[in-house]
Design a protein around this motif. Structure first.
Motif, PDB file in Angstrom:
ATOM      1  N   PRO A 137       0.346  -3.609   5.207  1.00  0.00           N
ATOM      2  CA  PRO A 137      -0.259  -3.091   3.975  1.00  0.00           C
ATOM      3  C   PRO A 137      -1.768  -3.189   3.940  1.00  0.00           C
ATOM      4  O   PRO A 137      -2.421  -2.500   3.155  1.00  0.00           O
TER       5      PRO A 137
ATOM      6  N   ASN B 272       0.860  -1.179   0.000  1.00  0.00           N
ATOM      7  CA  ASN B 272       0.000   0.000   0.000  1.00  0.00           C
ATOM      8  C   ASN B 272       0.893   1.225   0.000  1.00  0.00           C
ATOM      9  O   ASN B 272       1.533   1.518   1.019  1.00  0.00           O
TER      10      ASN B 272
ATOM     11  N   ALA C 249      -8.785  -6.970   2.005  1.00  0.00           N
ATOM     12  CA  ALA C 249      -7.943  -6.464   0.908  1.00  0.00           C
ATOM     13  C   ALA C 249      -8.467  -6.949  -0.437  1.00  0.00           C
ATOM     14  O   ALA C 249      -8.443  -6.206  -1.428  1.00  0.00           O
TER      15      ALA C 249
ATOM     16  N   ARG D 128      -6.165   0.624   0.185  1.00  0.00           N
ATOM     17  CA  ARG D 128      -4.970   0.906  -0.610  1.00  0.00           C
ATOM     18  C   ARG D 128      -5.085   2.242  -1.342  1.00  0.00           C
ATOM     19  O   ARG D 128      -6.132   2.590  -1.900  1.00  0.00           O
TER      20      ARG D 128
ATOM     21  N   GLU E 110      -4.519   4.072  -4.442  1.00  0.00           N
ATOM     22  CA  GLU E 110      -4.328   3.714  -5.846  1.00  0.00           C
ATOM     23  C   GLU E 110      -3.730   4.905  -6.594  1.00  0.00           C
ATOM     24  O   GLU E 110      -4.405   5.885  -6.883  1.00  0.00           O
TER      25      GLU E 110
END
Length: 837
Positions: free
Chosen positions: A434, A425, A631, A439, A441
């Motif tokens: 992570p 991440n 995730a 996350r 992006e």
């Protein structure tokens, strides 16, 4: 192996005979209940549950990757053949810049040996040659000239085969043809920086031909400006004064009298001379153009210093610079390079305007006084040495975000390249897990800068990557490239080919492909490209997997490759997996792909697992932690966002389709209701009109008017009634009854017996639908008005009459009673006919 243009699967064809098998296990219901308690605790993050379960071995792989665990037996796109820039306008497509070595070898040999027996030895040993070249290039970083490499590989092949002299000479001749076909091409393996090498190659393919074209343009401007001065000198007195004339004659001109020539020459011609300002402008432009020398450097990298730059310095047209803020330094560096060329581009434009005699100082002087890179044409921008900022993903998501954003918003055609590890991440802190937060992006961050090109790709798919590079270069916008190479840190895990790991990142939606090119238009349908993703309509790619069950029978299972499968390849994420012991049998265990498709309430009652294979080819189920599942949902959410941008499974489109379909259904229902109402009204009008006519005929009959005609029309079967004379023979006792008793009978009882137990048709109600004649054209006939009458009853059956009555839209057919008591099924037919009595 997959083709370069069809990425339906990111995995090549499997080789070998290895078929994983399920372990033989004894199922114990009580043990399963106890084990499920432990499995659920691990899934929810209980350290006790983690300690109680067996971790994955170092040689375990996701089931779909098991066939490719031996890198030496894996055939893939690399090495590549890189073709030199072609002459022309520098618009070579991606397919003409690079090609898989295996494909090039096959096509080249087929070209000079098309017959089956031509170049047979070389053709049969192309896989060996390919493997040797791949091994040779494994430890070399960057491209090499193809001819020396092919020659060395050819010698190795000859030594390997140990042929007799005749066959050795034939093979050597074909190897020479192969090397000659390579020309000036280069060959490159899959090293540490394949994405950078391909970017340099793409830049050369664009810039080298354009520089040659620009040099020709500069030379033409120099000649044109000099010709202006020659014309101007021809207007001067000096060009015709005696000394100049004498010098122009040269030695041996003793009989030539320049003074006499000067006396008779016309000095009035061409007296309109060039203004001092114009002369100075042309002289300055000519000086700039004659002194200009193209910069041999085509590419300038700015990086943080973590990249081994020796190979960069080995190239004459590549230079590198270390800076703690690559994006900020790239901005300044581009301005410096553009300023150097601004004078040259301005001089070329001034020269072309002067040569065409269209330079207007009032218009052009202010323009060229402030001429900068913002005024460069598309072609001129492509001639500026390409500045590439090599950024770190974590840095640009943190302290480097401001510099990155400023460069992306500036419009400068610089390139920003970020190497991505899909398992990380970028927005996480150094000491954070992570999966501790959603996350960041970077691709979506790039999309927020609406005028920047965003290219998320992978070096493992060279055609997709080069295409993204070319679009970015041609767009002359600031470009952000997010590249995954598949490199893994050193660990005890099974060593896998980096190309395969990068492909797994694409397959598992960890690093999906997409491009956003603002130069293509203002709408997402024009700007967004989604090609290269496997099974882009699905949540996860699904592939068949072969294994042996507990009985040793080979079976096939369709498996989805998810982000959890990809995470199994990452060393520090292996703690999110634990082995489900053989024999644990519970409906609560579901595959990850199915688990992710369940509603949250239902999913919380289940446990997700993957299939994995160990080094002994034993197939296992592996439990996945809740953190990793979250995730997976996050990656799937991003995938759905990209699908929507690209118009794949766009929810807005689906809702519009559903709304349109609902409107069409409603409109059709309303039209059907209206038609039914109109039809019912028409039938009712016809029925009322027919009833009125029937009553009129009945009245006329009772009054003795046209009795025969009326009865003839009413009796069923088209049969006419008896003549009036026969009716006059009615029992005289009826006529002699008292008037009071006659008046007590209803009017309809006074009518003659019309025989309604017999079949008949209410002909005036007939709509001429043709349904009854289709059943039996002899039983049902039409009159002159094309309305139905009963024909010959002996030519039909009671069943046909009942069937016709049931389908008649006007309900004007009355079957009456059966006339043939021997007809089968009469009881049921009479019951059906009762509705039409």
């Amino acid at each position: 192996m997959t083709t370069e243009k069809n990425y339906e699967s990111q995995f090549p064809a499997a080789e070998g005979e290895r078929v994983p098998a399920l372990p033989i296990a004894v199922k114990d219901a009580k043990a399963t209940r106890e084990l499920m308690f432990t499995l659920r605790h691990f899934h929810l993050g209980d350290p006790g549950g983690r300690a109680a379960l067996e971790p994955l071995g170092d040689d375990w792989l996701p089931a779909l990757l098991d066939p490719f665990r031996d890198a030496n037996r894996l055939r893939y796109d690399y090495p590549l053949i890189l073709f030199p820039p072609a002459e022309g306008d520098g618009s070579q497509p991606a397919s003409e810049l690079a090609q898989s070595l295996a494909q090039w070898l096959s096509e080249t040999v087929q070209g000079f040996g098309p017959e089956a027996q031509s170049a047979r030895i070389l053709r049969d040993h192309l896989p060996w040659l390919e493997h040797h070249l791949r091994t040779t290039l494994r430890d070399h970083e960057g491209p090499l000239l193809a001819v020396p490499v092919l020659n060395a590989a050819g010698l190795a092949l000859q030594q390997h085969l140990g042929l007799d002299q005749t066959h050795r000479d034939a093979l050597a001749q074909n190897l020479e043809r192969l090397a000659a076909a390579a020309g000036e091409a280069e060959v490159m393996g899959y090293g540490r920086y394949p994405a950078l090498h391909l970017l340099i190659h793409a830049i050369r393919s664009r810039v080298v031909p354009r520089r040659a074209g620009f040099q020709a343009r500069v030379d033409a401007c120099i000649r044109g400006l000099k010709s202006l001065f020659e014309v101007e000198w021809g207007k001067s007195v000096e060009s015709i004064e005696p000394r100049r004339a004498r010098d122009s004659v040269g030695p041996g001109g003793g009989r030539f009298d320049p003074d006499a020539l000067s006396e008779v020459m016309d000095y009035g011609r061409g007296t309109r001379k060039m203004s001092p300002e114009r002369r100075a402008r042309i002289e300055q432009a000519l000086e700039v153009l004659e002194s200009w020398r193209p910069d041999p450097v085509l590419v300038r990298f700015v990086h943080l210093g973590a990249i081994d730059a020796d190979w960069m310095r080995a190239s004459e047209d590549v230079r590198d610079l270390v800076d703690p803020d690559p994006s900020g330094r790239a901005t300044a560096l581009f301005d410096e390079e553009a300023a150097k060329l601004a004078q040259v581009f301005a001089a070329v434009r001034i020269a072309e305007l002067e040569i065409g005699s269209i330079y207007d100082p009032t218009i052009h002087d202010p323009w060229f006084a402030t001429f900068g890179w913002e005024a460069f044409s598309h072609e001129e921008l492509l001639l500026v040495p390409c500045v590439i900022a090599l950024e770190d993903a974590s840095r640009v998501a943190g302290e480097g975000l401001r510099s990155l954003s400023r460069l992306l918003s500036s419009g400068r055609p610089a390139q920003i390249l970020v190497r991505i590890q899909p398992s990380n991440n970028p927005g996480a802190l150094p000491d954070e897990d992570p999966f501790q937060s959603y996350r960041t992006e970077l691709g979506y961050l790039g999309i927020a800068h609406r005028q920047a090109v965003v290219n998320q790709s992978s070096a493992a798919r060279h055609q997709n990557l080069i295409q993204g590079y070319l679009e970015a270069l041609d767009a002359t916008h600031t470009s952000l490239h997010l590249i995954n190479t598949g490199m893994r840190p050193d660990s005890n895990l099974l060593q896998l080919n980096a190309w395969l790991v990068a492909g797994a990142g694409i397959e598992g939606r960890a690093h999906p492909f997409f491009r956003v090119n603002p130069a293509a238009g203002d709408f997402a349908a024009n700007r967004v490209s989604f090609d290269g993703n496997p099974q882009e309509d699905s949540d996860w790619p699904v592939h068949p997997f072969s294994f042996r069950d507990e009985n040793g029978t080979e079976a096939t299972l369709d498996l989805a490759f998810t982000f959890a499968d990809y995470a199994m390849l990452v060393p520090r994420l292996r703690e999110h997996f634990r082995l489900i012991p053989p024999g644990c049998d519970s409906d609560s265990l579901v595959p990850v792909s199915d688990y992710l498709s369940l509603p949250l309430d239902e999913a919380n009652q289940r446990l997700p697992y993957l299939w994995a294979v160990d080094g002994n080819a034993i197939l296992h189920r592996v439990l996945v932690s809740r953190e990793l599942i979250v995730a997976c949902r996050d990656r799937l959410n991003f995938w759905h966002s990209l699908q929507e941008l690209a118009g794949v499974r766009n929810r807005y489109v689906e809702l519009a389709i559903e709304r349109t379909q609902a409107e069409e259904r409603q409109r059709a229902a309303e039209e059907r209701t209206q038609l039914e109402a109109e039809h019912a009204a028409e039938v009712e009008r016809v029925r009322e009109r027919a009833a009125g006519e029937a009553m009129q005929r009945l009245t006329d009959t009772l009054m003795g008017l046209d009795f025969n005609a009326a009865v003839g029309n009413i009796l069923p079967g088209g049969r006419r009634a008896e003549p009036v004379a026969a009716i006059e023979t009615v029992d005289a006792t009826v006529a002699s009854q008292p008037e009071e008793s006659q008046s007590e009978q209803p009017a309809e009882d006074a009518a003659p017996d019309l025989g309604f137990d017999e079949p008949w048709i209410d002909t005036p109600l007939c709509t001429s639908c043709n349904d009854c004649p289709r059943i039996n054209s002899q039983l049902f006939v039409y009159n002159e008005d094309k309305q139905a009458l009963l024909g010959d009853l002996n030519k039909g059956t009671y069943a046909q009459l009942v069937e016709a009555a049931e389908i008649c839209p006007a309900k004007c057919i009355h079957p009456g009673k059966p006339w043939d008591p021997e007809e089968p099924g009469l009881d049921a037919l009479v019951e059906r006919a009762a509705a039409f009595a």
